[in-house]
Motif scaffolding. Sequence first.
Motif, mmCIF file in Angstrom:
data_model
loop_
_atom_site.group_PDB
_atom_site.id
_atom_site.type_symbol
_atom_site.label_atom_id
_atom_site.label_comp_id
_atom_site.label_asym_id
_atom_site.label_seq_id
_atom_site.Cartn_x
_atom_site.Cartn_y
_atom_site.Cartn_z
ATOM 1 N N VAL A 25 -85.035 -59.035 20.258
ATOM 2 C CA VAL A 25 -85.640 -59.036 19.115
ATOM 3 C C VAL A 25 -84.449 -59.442 18.785
ATOM 4 C CG1 VAL A 25 -86.839 -56.896 19.374
ATOM 5 C CG2 VAL A 25 -84.055 -57.043 20.054
ATOM 6 N N ASN A 26 -84.465 -59.212 16.459
ATOM 7 C CA ASN A 26 -83.872 -59.953 16.090
ATOM 8 C C ASN A 26 -82.147 -59.369 16.494
ATOM 9 O OD1 ASN A 26 -82.063 -59.471 13.226
ATOM 10 N ND2 ASN A 26 -83.546 -61.256 12.973
ATOM 11 N N THR A 27 -81.497 -59.394 15.830
ATOM 12 C CA THR A 27 -79.968 -59.442 16.429
ATOM 13 C C THR A 27 -79.534 -58.108 15.349
ATOM 14 O OG1 THR A 27 -78.699 -60.968 14.865
ATOM 15 C CG2 THR A 27 -78.603 -61.550 17.351
ATOM 16 N N GLY A 28 -80.129 -57.992 14.216
ATOM 17 C CA GLY A 28 -80.217 -56.667 13.674
ATOM 18 C C GLY A 28 -80.850 -55.776 13.584
ATOM 19 N N ASN A 29 -81.322 -55.610 14.728
ATOM 20 C CA ASN A 29 -82.815 -54.336 15.472
ATOM 21 C C ASN A 29 -81.940 -53.338 16.134
ATOM 22 O OD1 ASN A 29 -83.899 -52.976 16.549
ATOM 23 N ND2 ASN A 29 -86.210 -54.924 16.643
ATOM 24 N N ALA A 30 -82.085 -52.413 15.879
ATOM 25 C CA ALA A 30 -80.973 -51.210 16.324
ATOM 26 C C ALA A 30 -81.865 -50.653 17.012
ATOM 27 C CB ALA A 30 -80.113 -50.528 15.463
ATOM 28 N N ASN A 31 -83.383 -50.922 17.279
ATOM 29 C CA ASN A 31 -83.969 -49.959 18.094
ATOM 30 C C ASN A 31 -83.916 -50.025 19.364
ATOM 31 O OD1 ASN A 31 -86.274 -48.387 16.316
ATOM 32 N ND2 ASN A 31 -86.186 -50.360 15.604
ATOM 33 N N ALA A 32 -84.158 -48.668 20.753
ATOM 34 C CA ALA A 32 -83.976 -48.768 21.732
ATOM 35 C C ALA A 32 -85.581 -48.829 21.986
ATOM 36 C CB ALA A 32 -83.171 -46.887 22.583
ATOM 37 N N ILE A 33 -85.750 -49.600 23.363
ATOM 38 C CA ILE A 33 -87.725 -50.086 23.568
ATOM 39 C C ILE A 33 -87.695 -50.073 24.829
ATOM 40 C CG2 ILE A 33 -89.681 -51.325 23.045
ATOM 41 C CD1 ILE A 33 -87.712 -52.947 20.164
ATOM 42 N N ASP A 108 -86.371 -69.306 17.233
ATOM 43 C CA ASP A 108 -85.898 -69.197 15.883
ATOM 44 C C ASP A 108 -86.965 -68.679 15.364
ATOM 45 O OD1 ASP A 108 -85.125 -71.905 16.841
ATOM 46 O OD2 ASP A 108 -86.295 -72.633 16.551
ATOM 47 N N PHE A 109 -87.910 -68.256 16.058
ATOM 48 C CA PHE A 109 -88.866 -67.359 14.895
ATOM 49 C C PHE A 109 -88.055 -65.506 15.201
ATOM 50 C CE2 PHE A 109 -92.680 -63.994 14.279
ATOM 51 C CZ PHE A 109 -92.998 -64.310 13.318
ATOM 52 N N VAL A 110 -87.455 -64.410 16.047
ATOM 53 C CA VAL A 110 -87.461 -63.960 16.669
ATOM 54 C C VAL A 110 -85.864 -64.263 15.161
ATOM 55 C CG1 VAL A 110 -86.315 -62.506 18.107
ATOM 56 C CG2 VAL A 110 -88.191 -63.666 18.591
ATOM 57 N N SER A 111 -85.225 -64.867 15.680
ATOM 58 C CA SER A 111 -83.562 -64.959 14.760
ATOM 59 C C SER A 111 -83.773 -64.958 13.376
ATOM 60 C CB SER A 111 -82.857 -66.380 15.126
ATOM 61 O OG SER A 111 -83.296 -66.955 14.656
ATOM 62 N N SER A 112 -85.373 -65.504 13.202
ATOM 63 C CA SER A 112 -85.683 -65.323 11.800
ATOM 64 C C SER A 112 -86.111 -64.590 10.790
ATOM 65 C CB SER A 112 -86.142 -66.841 11.364
ATOM 66 O OG SER A 112 -85.190 -68.055 11.360
ATOM 67 N N ASN A 113 -86.632 -63.157 11.880
ATOM 68 C CA ASN A 113 -87.941 -62.007 11.483
ATOM 69 C C ASN A 113 -87.580 -60.732 11.660
ATOM 70 O OD1 ASN A 113 -90.318 -64.221 9.855
ATOM 71 N ND2 ASN A 113 -89.687 -64.875 11.694
ATOM 72 N N ALA A 114 -86.669 -60.327 10.787
ATOM 73 C CA ALA A 114 -86.081 -58.747 11.432
ATOM 74 C C ALA A 114 -87.212 -58.216 12.187
ATOM 75 C CB ALA A 114 -85.786 -58.231 9.780
ATOM 76 N N ASP A 115 -88.465 -58.062 11.150
ATOM 77 C CA ASP A 115 -89.569 -57.111 12.387
ATOM 78 C C ASP A 115 -89.871 -58.078 13.961
ATOM 79 O OD1 ASP A 115 -90.679 -59.606 11.406
ATOM 80 O OD2 ASP A 115 -92.219 -58.249 10.460
ATOM 81 N N ALA A 116 -89.243 -58.748 13.937
ATOM 82 C CA ALA A 116 -89.739 -59.766 15.708
ATOM 83 C C ALA A 116 -89.767 -59.282 16.622
ATOM 84 C CB ALA A 116 -89.428 -61.386 15.551
ATOM 85 N N ILE A 117 -90.583 -60.213 18.079
ATOM 86 C CA ILE A 117 -89.686 -59.245 18.990
ATOM 87 C C ILE A 117 -90.745 -60.776 20.038
ATOM 88 C CG2 ILE A 117 -92.158 -57.442 19.869
ATOM 89 C CD1 ILE A 117 -90.166 -56.289 21.923
ATOM 90 N N GLY A 118 -90.057 -61.084 20.755
ATOM 91 C CA GLY A 118 -90.733 -62.337 21.617
ATOM 92 C C GLY A 118 -89.827 -62.567 23.113
ATOM 93 N N TYR A 119 -90.457 -63.197 23.965
ATOM 94 C CA TYR A 119 -89.547 -63.160 25.069
ATOM 95 C C TYR A 119 -89.441 -64.558 25.422
ATOM 96 C CZ TYR A 119 -95.022 -64.330 25.905
ATOM 97 O OH TYR A 119 -96.016 -64.887 26.341
ATOM 98 N N ILE A 120 -88.339 -65.152 26.545
ATOM 99 C CA ILE A 120 -88.376 -65.863 26.626
ATOM 100 C C ILE A 120 -87.726 -66.007 27.795
ATOM 101 C CG2 ILE A 120 -87.721 -67.235 23.922
ATOM 102 C CD1 ILE A 120 -84.873 -66.324 25.108
ATOM 103 N N ASP A 121 -87.812 -67.322 28.551
ATOM 104 C CA ASP A 121 -87.144 -67.285 29.865
ATOM 105 C C ASP A 121 -85.615 -67.058 29.981
ATOM 106 O OD1 ASP A 121 -85.529 -69.201 31.561
ATOM 107 O OD2 ASP A 121 -87.379 -70.244 32.017
ATOM 108 N N SER A 122 -85.352 -66.362 30.730
ATOM 109 C CA SER A 122 -83.949 -65.723 31.063
ATOM 110 C C SER A 122 -83.115 -66.449 30.396
ATOM 111 C CB SER A 122 -83.693 -64.483 31.835
ATOM 112 O OG SER A 122 -84.752 -63.992 32.343
#
Length: 135
Positions: A25-33, A108-122
């Motif tokens: 998620v975006n670095t500003g996202n404080a939610n526990a998911i 790039d998308f997640v770092s630019s959007n505070a509401d974004a969630i995504g997944y990547i290769d570890s």
Amino acid sequence: MKKLILAGLMSACSFSAFAGVTVIVNTGNANAIDQDEIKKIYLGKSKSFADGVKVNPVNQNGNSIADEFNDKVVGKSSSQLNAYWSKLVFTGKGTPPEKLDNDQAVIDFVSSNADAIGYIDSSKVSDAVKVIATF
């Protein structure tokens, strides 16, 4: 020589089998998911984070990381998930997450959007995003 080539191919395949999927998620996202909430987001059953901010999930476009995420987190194969979303779209009950081409596009998308969630290769995790789960 054939045995050497075969052994090399098998080794290469085993390395990709050990690659993990990291949900970001975006670095500003404080939610526990947790995993259940991630699954609900990617099935369109949850449309916002715990703090009420609308969630903006992104998928990857038909690659091995997408297949691994769908299997491990969502609990469906890619073809099952496509059929699931086709039904929702056809009945007007949902819109699937946008698909991006690769790990860097997701970062790039997640770092630019505070509401974004995504997944990547570890192995592609960077400081530009916040890791919330690894599978």
